[in-house]
Scaffold this motif. Structure first.
Motif, PDB file in Angstrom:
ATOM      1  N   SER A 108      31.629  45.014  34.191  1.00 25.37           N
ATOM      2  CA  SER A 108      30.386  45.628  33.731  1.00 25.37           C
ATOM      3  C   SER A 108      29.869  46.575  34.822  1.00 25.37           C
ATOM      4  O   SER A 108      30.651  47.329  35.410  1.00 25.37           O
ATOM      5  CB  SER A 108      29.368  44.540  33.394  1.00 25.37           C
ATOM      6  N   GLU A 109      28.591  46.517  35.121  1.00 29.62           N
ATOM      7  CA  GLU A 109      27.966  47.475  36.030  1.00 29.62           C
ATOM      8  C   GLU A 109      28.581  47.458  37.425  1.00 29.62           C
ATOM      9  O   GLU A 109      28.739  48.498  38.063  1.00 29.62           O
ATOM     10  CB  GLU A 109      26.468  47.182  36.102  1.00 29.62           C
ATOM     11  N   MET A 110      28.958  46.265  37.917  1.00 28.44           N
ATOM     12  CA  MET A 110      29.494  46.159  39.272  1.00 28.44           C
ATOM     13  C   MET A 110      30.869  46.812  39.388  1.00 28.44           C
ATOM     14  O   MET A 110      31.330  47.096  40.504  1.00 28.44           O
ATOM     15  CB  MET A 110      29.580  44.691  39.681  1.00 28.44           C
ATOM     16  N   GLN A 111      31.536  47.068  38.285  1.00 28.40           N
ATOM     17  CA  GLN A 111      32.873  47.672  38.319  1.00 28.40           C
ATOM     18  C   GLN A 111      32.857  49.131  37.831  1.00 28.40           C
ATOM     19  O   GLN A 111      33.891  49.667  37.430  1.00 28.40           O
ATOM     20  CB  GLN A 111      33.839  46.844  37.458  1.00 28.40           C
ATOM     21  N   LEU A 112      31.690  49.758  37.846  1.00 28.12           N
ATOM     22  CA  LEU A 112      31.607  51.162  37.441  1.00 28.12           C
ATOM     23  C   LEU A 112      32.370  52.045  38.432  1.00 28.12           C
ATOM     24  O   LEU A 112      32.168  51.958  39.650  1.00 28.12           O
ATOM     25  CB  LEU A 112      30.149  51.602  37.369  1.00 28.12           C
ATOM     26  N   ILE A 113      33.253  52.888  37.904  1.00 28.26           N
ATOM     27  CA  ILE A 113      33.980  53.855  38.731  1.00 28.26           C
ATOM     28  C   ILE A 113      33.366  55.230  38.607  1.00 28.26           C
ATOM     29  O   ILE A 113      33.290  55.998  39.570  1.00 28.26           O
ATOM     30  CB  ILE A 113      35.467  53.885  38.308  1.00 28.26           C
ATOM     31  N   GLU A 114      32.884  55.577  37.418  1.00 29.75           N
ATOM     32  CA  GLU A 114      32.227  56.857  37.166  1.00 29.75           C
ATOM     33  C   GLU A 114      31.059  56.613  36.240  1.00 29.75           C
ATOM     34  O   GLU A 114      31.184  55.885  35.254  1.00 29.75           O
ATOM     35  CB  GLU A 114      33.212  57.859  36.540  1.00 29.75           C
ATOM     36  N   GLN A 115      29.911  57.243  36.561  1.00 30.24           N
ATOM     37  CA  GLN A 115      28.699  57.053  35.765  1.00 30.24           C
ATOM     38  C   GLN A 115      27.987  58.393  35.640  1.00 30.24           C
ATOM     39  O   GLN A 115      27.526  58.965  36.631  1.00 30.24           O
ATOM     40  CB  GLN A 115      27.782  56.015  36.437  1.00 30.24           C
ATOM     41  N   ARG A 250      32.406  62.223  29.183  1.00 30.99           N
ATOM     42  CA  ARG A 250      32.495  60.801  29.530  1.00 30.99           C
ATOM     43  C   ARG A 250      31.142  60.297  29.992  1.00 30.99           C
ATOM     44  O   ARG A 250      30.478  60.935  30.829  1.00 30.99           O
ATOM     45  CB  ARG A 250      33.528  60.574  30.630  1.00 30.99           C
ATOM     46  N   LYS A 251      30.752  59.127  29.459  1.00 25.97           N
ATOM     47  CA  LYS A 251      29.533  58.479  29.945  1.00 25.97           C
ATOM     48  C   LYS A 251      29.836  57.589  31.143  1.00 25.97           C
ATOM     49  O   LYS A 251      29.188  57.692  32.180  1.00 25.97           O
ATOM     50  CB  LYS A 251      28.895  57.640  28.832  1.00 25.97           C
ATOM     51  N   TYR A 252      30.822  56.712  30.974  1.00 26.08           N
ATOM     52  CA  TYR A 252      31.158  55.771  32.049  1.00 26.08           C
ATOM     53  C   TYR A 252      32.665  55.603  32.107  1.00 26.08           C
ATOM     54  O   TYR A 252      33.386  55.840  31.129  1.00 26.08           O
ATOM     55  CB  TYR A 252      30.562  54.372  31.830  1.00 26.08           C
ATOM     56  N   ILE A 253      33.109  55.152  33.265  1.00 31.00           N
ATOM     57  CA  ILE A 253      34.462  54.619  33.442  1.00 31.00           C
ATOM     58  C   ILE A 253      34.318  53.307  34.205  1.00 31.00           C
ATOM     59  O   ILE A 253      33.742  53.278  35.304  1.00 31.00           O
ATOM     60  CB  ILE A 253      35.386  55.586  34.204  1.00 31.00           C
ATOM     61  N   ILE A 254      34.801  52.248  33.594  1.00 32.25           N
ATOM     62  CA  ILE A 254      34.766  50.920  34.225  1.00 32.25           C
ATOM     63  C   ILE A 254      36.199  50.446  34.360  1.00 32.25           C
ATOM     64  O   ILE A 254      37.007  50.584  33.427  1.00 32.25           O
ATOM     65  CB  ILE A 254      33.950  49.923  33.393  1.00 32.25           C
TER      66      ILE A 254
END
Length: 719
Positions: A108-115, A250-254
């Motif tokens: 989840s949030e702790m593993q965000l690579i790109e935001q 892209r919104k996020y990359i996890i």
């Protein structure tokens, strides 16, 4: 000279003291036996761990995985490929992962690579794990995505939609990236990407990486499979989320790690098949063996803790089916195992599917020192012993060997030893019990003799016929016999006094009665003085009232004696209880017009053997007592009922309740609880006592108690 007195309790205590040594000796024996066996098992386990570790020392090829040389392991980035028992069907339903789902991790949030936007955990996150079966690595992703965007069918771009990115290093160390970007739910393959980390241009279809992308109500599931031969131990997975159909940004990359940087990839630890081959022969060692790396992650294991019983116990020799054998099986062993505990057939093993171990013994082994530890299973059914020994490569600790066994074998040996010990204990206890039984029989005979002597000294009516002989034995029973002798002697004197009291009282009362009566007669004959006529008549009335009261006292005092004599000479006959109750109830309505009477027989027909006249007299006494304590116009209820196989007659009235602790005493002679008495009536407390005598003559029990509604009193006659 004073003689030493041995009381009964002292004698029994002296005879029983030696029995207390038996369980103490048994306890000491079992404790020492189990302690020695556990010490021996612990040494054997440490030797087994040392032997296995010796076979793995200085063999770097067994630890050539890059993950084994990591200084630190980062959960979620450095993955562990759990061993899968059966192959996974790539259908995207995740049904085959049910037994392993508790091992998956949340990203989840702790593993965000790109935001690129504010992160909302509810809109995008996933659970992930990897597993190994034969020569394949399996991966599962359960993704929660509020907007699933597929790759358009006419688009050559693979990054304008939701996609899964995979980065590995091949066995030659080359950096490889793959992407999974489906156009719809169903079977998928990966595309090999350009070597440029900034580019997401697909080059060729990689059919070795296969899987299934299945849409769900909350997002989608992904199942992948690829052969281990195309990768080394470095890997990373990342999922990109695209929600805007217009901008397609892209919104996020996890992910587990950044798949676009080769130096940031995580590792995946696959259980070593080479180490498993070495441990394969240890499955016959009656132990479970683990090999872990320096990060406590499992590299291989062998054996099952359920079968690792420690000390091997041969089955008990089969005995002939004799009487003693049947006694053992049917009586003794079920009794023994109320105290003993059999090793359970199964218990909860918290390490059954463990991919990482922990414990003080393992932590100490990874510092270079061998160690052992005892622990309880989570359900407290088994005691597990584990011994750990370090594995050295180039003087450095690269891992450890952990060997585990339960104490089931020791417990079985202990139980067999205790079975034989209990046989001896029972034999000794039986002999001791026999001795105590003989001694107790002697005591019982003396007590019975004293009882018989006491009963023969008093007849059924309580009259003392004689005394018991004085005992010369110097113990408690002798003291009791002498006390009974003294008590009966005093009671005999008191009864003699009571027997003479009635005649003396009668004599003392009749004399003044005769004087008063003669004086009144003389006074009545005086006719000379007419002025004092009215005063004389008053004296006459008072004297006559006193005479009547004195006469009634004498009659009441002798009524009980006359009744006992009448009972002795009365002839028994059968009579119907309901008829007596009906006749008496009608008479009470005439005799006591100030009260009402109700009879409820409930259709019960009961025939009694006795005297109907005496039974009616008993009812008269009870009714008279009830009328006296009832308010006027109240109803006195006579009820005939059947309870627990017995017929009960209940006479209930409204009025004051009985005083505390007087329920049984009211049935005794000369007992009354009236607060006041009129001048015209004399109460000696004999009415209920007479009713009790008549009830006993008819083999009935009479009881007085307060009503359940606390409104009065009821008399219960149990026939």
């Amino acid at each position: 000279m004073n003689r030493i007195r041995f009381g009964i309790r002292l004698k029994l205590l002296l005879l029983s003291l030696f029995l207390f040594t038996i369980p103490w000796l048994g306890y000491q024996y079992v404790w020492e036996l189990e302690s020695y066996l556990r010490t021996g098992q612990e040494q054997t386990m440490e030797g087994t761990a040392r032997a296995v570790a010796t076979a793995l020392h200085e063999r770097p090829s067994l630890f050539d995985s890059q993950s084994s040389y990591l200084q630190d392991v980062k959960p979620g980035t450095d993955l562990y490929a759990h061993k899968i028992i059966d192959p996974i069907q790539l259908d995207g339903l995740l049904d085959d992962w049910v037994d392993y789902r508790h091992l998956s991790l949340l990203y989840s949030e702790m593993q965000l690579i790109e935001q690129n936007e504010f992160y909302d955990p509810e809109s995008f996150h996933f659970e992930h794990m990897v597993g190994q079966y034969n020569k394949y690595l399996y991966a599962m992703f359960e993704v929660v995505d509020d907007h699933l965007i597929y790759r358009p069918k006419n688009s050559l771009r693979v990054d304008r939609n939701d996609y899964l990115l995979i980065a590995v290093t091949d066995p030659q160390g080359a950096f490889r990236r793959y992407i999974v970007a489906p156009q719809q739910s169903g079977w998928v393959n990966a595309y090999l990407l350009d070597e440029n980390p900034e580019s997401l241009r697909p080059l060729t279809l990689e059919t070795a990486i296969q899987g299934n992308w299945q849409e769900t109500e909350v997002g989608y599931n992904v199942e992948l499979r690829f052969p281990l031969e195309i990768m080394s131990s470095k890997i990373a997975f990342a999922i990109a989320d695209v929600d805007d159909l217009q901008s397609k940004a892209r919104k996020y990359i996890i992910g587990t790690a950044n798949p676009n940087k080769s130096d940031s990839l995580g590792t995946v630890l696959v259980p070593s098949p080479e180490i498993e081959k070495i441990l394969k022969g240890l499955k016959y060692s009656n132990a479970r063996v683990w090999v872990v790396d320096k990060h406590m992650r499992v590299l291989a294991r062998s054996g099952s803790i359920q079968d690792a019983t420690g000390v091997r116990t041969s089955p008990a020799p089969r005995k002939r089916d004799t009487l003693w054998r049947r006694i053992e099986q049917d009586w003794l062993f079920p009794l023994y195992y109320q105290i003993l505990t059999k090793p359970p057939a199964g218990f909860v093993d918290e390490l059954e599917n463990a991919y990482a171990l922990k414990g003080q013994d393992l932590a100490k082994a990874l510092t270079g020192d061998a160690s052992s530890q005892w622990r309880l299973s989570p359900d407290n059914k088994a005691v597990v012993l584990s011994a750990a020994h370090p594995i050295f490569i180039d003087e450095k600790v690269m891992g450890a060997v952990v060997v585990e066994q339960t104490t089931h074998g020791i417990r079985t040996l202990r139980n067999r030893a205790l079975e034989q010990l209990f046989h001896v204990i029972i034999a000794v206890v039986l002999l001791g019990t026999a001795a105590l039984f003989l001694f107790a029989s002697r005591i019982s005979f003396r007590i019975s003799k004293l009882r018989n002597e006491t009963e023969s000294a008093i007849d059924e009516n309580g009259k003392i016929l004689g005394n018991i002989p004085r005992s010369t034995t110097q113990d408690e029973i002798g003291d009791l016999s002498r006390t009974f002798h003294s008590v009966l002697d005093k009671l005999q004197q008191y009864n003699h006094y009571l027997e003479n009291m009635s005649s003396r009282l009668s004599h003392e009362l009749r004399t003044p009665v005769a004087i008063v009566k003669s004086s009144l007669e003389n006074l009545s004959m005086e006719q000379n003085n007419g002025d004092d006529e009215q005063e004389k008549q008053q004296y006459i009335a008072r004297a006559q009232s006193g005479i009547r009261r004195l006469s009634k006292i004498l009659s009441n005092m002798s009524e009980a004696t006359r009744l006992e004599q009448a009972i002795q000479y009365s002839e028994r006959e059968n009579f119907e209880l309901a008829e007596i109750l009906n006749g008496c109830t009608e008479g009470y309505g005439v005799a006591y017009p100030q009260n009402q009477f109700a009879l409820h027989t409930h259709g019960i027909r009961k025939t009694l053997n006795g005297s109907p006249e005496l039974f009616a007299q008993m009812l008269d006494k009870i009714i008279a007592n009830a009328v006296e304590f009832s308010p006027k116009e109240s109803t006195i209820i006579l009820s005939l009922m059947e309870k627990s196989g017995h017929i009960t007659l209940t006479i209930a009235n409204i009025g004051p309740k009985l005083p505390d602790n007087m329920h049984e005493q009211l049935l005794n002679s000369m007992v009354s609880v009236r607060e006041h008495q009129t001048e015209q009536e004399t109460h000696l407390g004999l009415g209920l006592y007479i009713a009790k005598i008549i009830a006993e003559y008819h083999k009935a029990k009479i009881h007085i108690q307060n009503r359940e509604d606390e409104k009065g009193v009821e008399v219960v006659i149990r026939l």
